[in-house]
Design an enzyme around this catalytic site. Sequence first.
Site, PDB file in Angstrom:
ATOM      1  N   ASP A   5      63.678  -4.397 -52.438  1.00 42.50           N
ATOM      2  CA  ASP A   5      62.811  -4.197 -51.536  1.00 42.50           C
ATOM      3  C   ASP A   5      62.419  -2.888 -50.828  1.00 42.50           C
ATOM      4  O   ASP A   5      61.246  -2.131 -50.878  1.00 42.50           O
ATOM      5  CB  ASP A   5      62.876  -5.193 -50.324  1.00 42.50           C
ATOM      6  CG  ASP A   5      62.528  -6.650 -50.733  1.00 42.50           C
ATOM      7  OD1 ASP A   5      61.589  -6.945 -51.441  1.00 42.50           O
ATOM      8  OD2 ASP A   5      63.075  -7.340 -50.222  1.00 42.50           O
ATOM      9  N   GLU A  41      73.361  -9.250 -50.660  1.00 41.13           N
ATOM     10  CA  GLU A  41      72.899 -10.654 -50.809  1.00 41.13           C
ATOM     11  C   GLU A  41      74.309 -11.402 -51.513  1.00 41.13           C
ATOM     12  O   GLU A  41      75.080 -10.690 -52.111  1.00 41.13           O
ATOM     13  CB  GLU A  41      71.944 -10.912 -52.069  1.00 41.13           C
ATOM     14  CG  GLU A  41      70.702 -10.183 -51.382  1.00 41.13           C
ATOM     15  CD  GLU A  41      69.553 -10.047 -52.459  1.00 41.13           C
ATOM     16  OE1 GLU A  41      68.464 -10.311 -52.099  1.00 41.13           O
ATOM     17  OE2 GLU A  41      69.955  -9.914 -53.841  1.00 41.13           O
TER      18      GLU A  41
END
Length: 390
Positions: free
Chosen positions: A175, A159
Amino acid sequence: MLSRRSFLGGVSAAALAVPAIGGLAAAPAFAGRRAPDVPLPLTIVNRSGQFDNASIWVYVVGVNLDSGEQCRVAPDGQLVPVSPSDNGSDGFADYAIPLQGSGDTTLNLPSMSGRIYFALGEKLKFKVVSGGDGKPALQYPAGWVDTDPNHSILHDTVEFTLKPDGMYCNTTMVDMFSVPLSIRLQGAQDQTTGTVPAGGREKILSGVTENADFAGLRQQDLRVIAPGHGLDLGAFSGTYYDSYIDEVWAKYQGSRLKVNTGDGRIFTGQISGDTFNFDGGVQPIGRPSTRDVLFCDGALAAPNDGITGPVAAILGAGFNRSILLDLADQPGTDPAAFYQHQVTNHFAKVMHANTEDGKAYGFAFDDVAGFASYVQDGAPKSITVTLTPW
């Protein structure tokens, strides 16, 4: 540091959203900084030892910070709004950027907030649909869900947010964990994080499942998923943290917890009934569930208000690291004290144990006290993402 939450808020594959990193808090000022080089050179290095360059595809997707449009980066580095017309005859948009035939691949990264995905062996399936506001939006991969079209595809992501005050980026296991990735950010400093030693991938997959309570989180050789997602899929107990929560609630009925938010403020709280009450204007924090702990959400949701948010984030970290019974002054800063209780986030524990710098994003507020695989620079010159040896 920029706080972040689970990408897409930890919801299903049908959710439509953009990466949350960079959107939750004001970026810190960098003394004497200059504007970042934009576009920023992004170099992809394949050291996986398992897949050749021809079997790896890169995707850069996210949001245009100026317009708010959901976008993707084209191979030439242009930031292009997504459109339903991008969906092909199979119903999916092919935003794949191939690697060079051999050696490293360098791309141009524009100013934006988003994710860099890597697909190994098979291309990912993104779909452009109409968002809740009627504008084009992407359905992002949720590979941990067995009905997601990307479930059988090896993939992972980093990210980032690149904007006028700097570059902010991290590897993430919030996740799931599938592909070992490391980030090197060069600028005012030269920083590397996220590196999993050779052989570490299998150590992570098998290490998580060595704990019987977490055994259902491994999805064959594809990935190991976060316990919150496992809970939602019926592969992890929805009451796992309940006994620990009970102990914390009993302890702070009769004693006080101090929370130092790192900005010169200390908030003191005590439990009354089902509520953790703090001074200093902190909103009452309710008794969390196991799911709240794992997602750092629900009762532990952290609003971007500079008061309740930081306290809730530190509580969320304390529960995941299982240090609230031992330390009445939070946050804890000694990693040797983390994850020692029988009830703990064993998934996050294994992630940290298998990175070279001991840093990982094993849960949404793993950045509390600086333990996340996160780097930032106010004058970045380049970023390199390496697929490290398996």
